[in-house]
Design an enzyme around this catalytic site. Structure first.
Site, PDB file in Angstrom:
ATOM      1  N   LYS A  80      27.457 -30.323 -26.897  1.00 60.48           N
ATOM      2  CA  LYS A  80      27.729 -29.133 -27.712  1.00 60.48           C
ATOM      3  C   LYS A  80      27.526 -29.516 -29.169  1.00 60.48           C
ATOM      4  O   LYS A  80      27.795 -30.657 -29.558  1.00 60.48           O
ATOM      5  CB  LYS A  80      29.181 -28.673 -27.522  1.00 60.48           C
ATOM      6  CG  LYS A  80      29.435 -27.247 -27.970  1.00 60.48           C
ATOM      7  CD  LYS A  80      29.058 -26.260 -26.902  1.00 60.48           C
ATOM      8  CE  LYS A  80      29.197 -24.831 -27.357  1.00 60.48           C
ATOM      9  NZ  LYS A  80      28.865 -23.877 -26.292  1.00 60.48           N
ATOM     10  N   GLY A 180      33.717  -3.870 -18.627  1.00 54.96           N
ATOM     11  CA  GLY A 180      32.733  -4.227 -19.654  1.00 54.96           C
ATOM     12  C   GLY A 180      31.354  -3.750 -19.271  1.00 54.96           C
ATOM     13  O   GLY A 180      30.753  -4.237 -18.317  1.00 54.96           O
ATOM     14  N   LEU A 181      30.854  -2.785 -20.019  1.00 52.48           N
ATOM     15  CA  LEU A 181      29.529  -2.215 -19.740  1.00 52.48           C
ATOM     16  C   LEU A 181      28.583  -2.545 -20.900  1.00 52.48           C
ATOM     17  O   LEU A 181      27.826  -1.704 -21.370  1.00 52.48           O
ATOM     18  CB  LEU A 181      29.639  -0.687 -19.531  1.00 52.48           C
ATOM     19  CG  LEU A 181      30.606  -0.267 -18.417  1.00 52.48           C
ATOM     20  CD1 LEU A 181      30.823   1.245 -18.409  1.00 52.48           C
ATOM     21  CD2 LEU A 181      30.109  -0.736 -17.052  1.00 52.48           C
ATOM     22  N   GLY A 182      28.677  -3.783 -21.362  1.00 58.29           N
ATOM     23  CA  GLY A 182      27.843  -4.227 -22.482  1.00 58.29           C
ATOM     24  C   GLY A 182      26.494  -4.727 -21.999  1.00 58.29           C
ATOM     25  O   GLY A 182      25.926  -4.210 -21.031  1.00 58.29           O
ATOM     26  N   LYS A 183      26.005  -5.784 -22.631  1.00 64.61           N
ATOM     27  CA  LYS A 183      24.649  -6.273 -22.340  1.00 64.61           C
ATOM     28  C   LYS A 183      24.519  -6.724 -20.880  1.00 64.61           C
ATOM     29  O   LYS A 183      23.562  -6.383 -20.203  1.00 64.61           O
ATOM     30  CB  LYS A 183      24.293  -7.425 -23.296  1.00 64.61           C
ATOM     31  CG  LYS A 183      24.190  -6.973 -24.758  1.00 64.61           C
ATOM     32  CD  LYS A 183      23.638  -8.048 -25.656  1.00 64.61           C
ATOM     33  CE  LYS A 183      24.587  -9.209 -25.886  1.00 64.61           C
ATOM     34  NZ  LYS A 183      25.807  -8.878 -26.655  1.00 64.61           N
ATOM     35  N   VAL A 184      25.497  -7.498 -20.385  1.00 67.68           N
ATOM     36  CA  VAL A 184      25.451  -7.941 -18.984  1.00 67.68           C
ATOM     37  C   VAL A 184      25.865  -6.790 -18.059  1.00 67.68           C
ATOM     38  O   VAL A 184      25.207  -6.519 -17.047  1.00 67.68           O
ATOM     39  CB  VAL A 184      26.369  -9.166 -18.758  1.00 67.68           C
ATOM     40  CG1 VAL A 184      26.428  -9.524 -17.276  1.00 67.68           C
ATOM     41  CG2 VAL A 184      25.887 -10.364 -19.568  1.00 67.68           C
ATOM     42  N   GLY A 185      26.963  -6.102 -18.416  1.00 62.98           N
ATOM     43  CA  GLY A 185      27.523  -5.051 -17.556  1.00 62.98           C
ATOM     44  C   GLY A 185      26.497  -3.980 -17.198  1.00 62.98           C
ATOM     45  O   GLY A 185      26.399  -3.557 -16.047  1.00 62.98           O
ATOM     46  N   TYR A 186      25.694  -3.568 -18.170  1.00 61.40           N
ATOM     47  CA  TYR A 186      24.700  -2.512 -17.919  1.00 61.40           C
ATOM     48  C   TYR A 186      23.740  -2.924 -16.798  1.00 61.40           C
ATOM     49  O   TYR A 186      23.527  -2.180 -15.838  1.00 61.40           O
ATOM     50  CB  TYR A 186      23.920  -2.212 -19.206  1.00 61.40           C
ATOM     51  CG  TYR A 186      22.784  -1.239 -18.962  1.00 61.40           C
ATOM     52  CD1 TYR A 186      22.989   0.137 -19.026  1.00 61.40           C
ATOM     53  CD2 TYR A 186      21.505  -1.701 -18.616  1.00 61.40           C
ATOM     54  CE1 TYR A 186      21.960   1.023 -18.752  1.00 61.40           C
ATOM     55  CE2 TYR A 186      20.477  -0.817 -18.344  1.00 61.40           C
ATOM     56  CZ  TYR A 186      20.702   0.539 -18.421  1.00 61.40           C
ATOM     57  OH  TYR A 186      19.684   1.422 -18.143  1.00 61.40           O
TER      58      TYR A 186
END
Ligand SMILES: NC(=O)c1ccc[n+]([C@@H]2O[C@H](COP(=O)([O-])OP(=O)(O)OC[C@H]3O[C@@H](n4cnc5c(N)ncnc54)[C@H](O)[C@@H]3O)[C@@H](O)[C@H]2O)c1
Length: 357
Positions: A80, A180-186
């Site tokens: 990291k 969560g319906l964001g970038k991944v959720g959609y």
């Protein structure tokens, strides 16, 4: 603070301090374990209060990457990097070029990319100084938006969890509640609907809800606080961490949990509690490995190959099946079984590498 003691306890190989007077860069690079291959891990930029806090964070995050890389089946270890500064006001071209030059000193032993506080714009700059950066846009030879492949891997993870919980991985007619319906959720909702699942969704941003409902009108939307108590087969967290906790567990009516959100268990003991409740938990760092698999594919000779990356991301399913087997074999919760899978992989591959020398 005893840095060597900390490194010895957690098994770190290297911690490097990088300073550039001209740009004001103060960066740490930690390498945890390179048994499986060169270290990989994003670059976080954060205005830590103290040097100690930054050191602790880079050591903790690099160890987490050893497990994430190992569980993805990739031949990479954990590392990291961390830039100590405020991402809103301290960034400059000189800073990311200086950072790129320091990364280059590792000659491929460490590669990095975006994380909290950094964007692909920063790595287009760092790329001028080193080839050992990933997570780039397609026009720079990268895989582009990683949320799409992360959603694909999450869908495979949900299917593996269904197979363990219901004896079949078909999601047809199953109810999946998506937080969560964001970038991944959609994109996850798209896969679920296409497979014939019933989807219950929630978000705190109306625009994100509207986008999903416009494209998939069959999705039922509930209030954010109602998502935990939905009558559903599978709960899929794709928003925040620490959402499996003392408050939410008593509300859950699902038989399986699988989603992309990082650090879903508030504390390790919550993994034991959901197991006792008979809920199958697919460990988050395995389910959400799609983005990492894409970055690794960018590093392959010849560069990014979409078909190859998606074939690899589909193996998230197989990794989870192995983890469920270890969980049964050793009578441990799945979050412990996932760690064991990686530790066993490191132990065996380490021996094979010694034999070949
Ligand atoms: N994008 C990737 O490639 C990737 C890779 C690995 C892990 N993850 C993890 O997956 C999760 C989702 O990532 P993303 O890229 O879609 O992020 P995102 O920010 O695009 O989406 C998160 C969504 O959750 C919503 N949200 C926030 N708080 C909420 C709440 N209390 N209830 C309901 N919804 C809430 C947000 O409004 C947003 O729409 C994050 O935890 C992220 O760390 C993402």
């Amino acid at each position: 603070m005893k840095i060597f003691e900390m490194m010895e306890k957690e098994g770190h190989e290297q911690l490097v301090f990088n300073h550039d007077k001209t740009s004001g860069l103060k960066a740490l690079i930690a390498i945890h374990d390179t048994t499986l291959g060169p270290a990989l891990g994003g670059c976080r930029m954060w205005p830590y209060e103290t040097e100690e806090e930054a050191i602790r964070d880079v050591l903790r995050l690099s160890k987490g990457m050893t497990y994430k890389s190992g569980a993805s089946g990739c031949d990479y270890g954990g590392g990291k990097s961390l830039i100590w500064g405020d991402p809103k006001k301290d960034k400059s071209e000189a800073m990311f070029r200086a950072f790129g030059r320091y990364v280059d000193c590792f000659k491929g032993r460490f590669s990095t990319g975006t994380d909290v506080g950094t964007t692909f714009h920063d790595f287009i700059i760092a790329r001028k100084e080193t080839p050992h950066v990933g997570a780039l846009p397609e026009e720079y030879g990268g895989g582009g938006n990683s949320s799409i492949i992360t959603a694909f891997g999450t869908w495979k993870g949900i299917k593996a969890a269904a197979s363990e919980a219901f004896g079949t991985d078909s999601l047809e007619g199953k109810t999946v509640s998506v937080q969560g319906l964001g970038k991944v959720g959609y994109y996850l909702v798209k896969h679920l609907i296409e497979e014939g699942a019933k989807v219950v969704g929630t978000d705190i941003v109306q625009d994100h809800i509207d986008k999903v409902v416009a494209d998939f009108p069959q999705v039922t939307i509930v209030k954010p606080e109602e998502i935990y108590s939905q009558e559903c087969d599978i709960f899929s967290p794709n928003a925040l961490g620490a959402i499996i906790n003392d408050d939410t567990i008593p509300q859950l009516k699902c038989k399986a949990i699988a989603g992309a959100a990082n650090n879903q268990l508030a504390e390790p003991r919550h993994g034991d509690i959901i197991r006792e409740k008979g809920i199958v938990y697919a460990p988050d760092y395995v389910v959400n490995a799609g983005g990492l698999i894409q970055v690794v594919d960018e590093m392959e000779p010849g560069g990014y190959n979409k078909g190859r990356a998606y074939r690899k991301a589909a193996t998230i399913y197989d990794m989870l099946i192995q983890i469920f087997d270890i969980s049964r074999r050793d009578n441990v919760p799945t979050h412990i079984a996932a760690d064991k899978l990686v530790e066993e992989r490191i132990a065996t591959i380490g021996i094979i590498k010694r034999t070949k020398k």
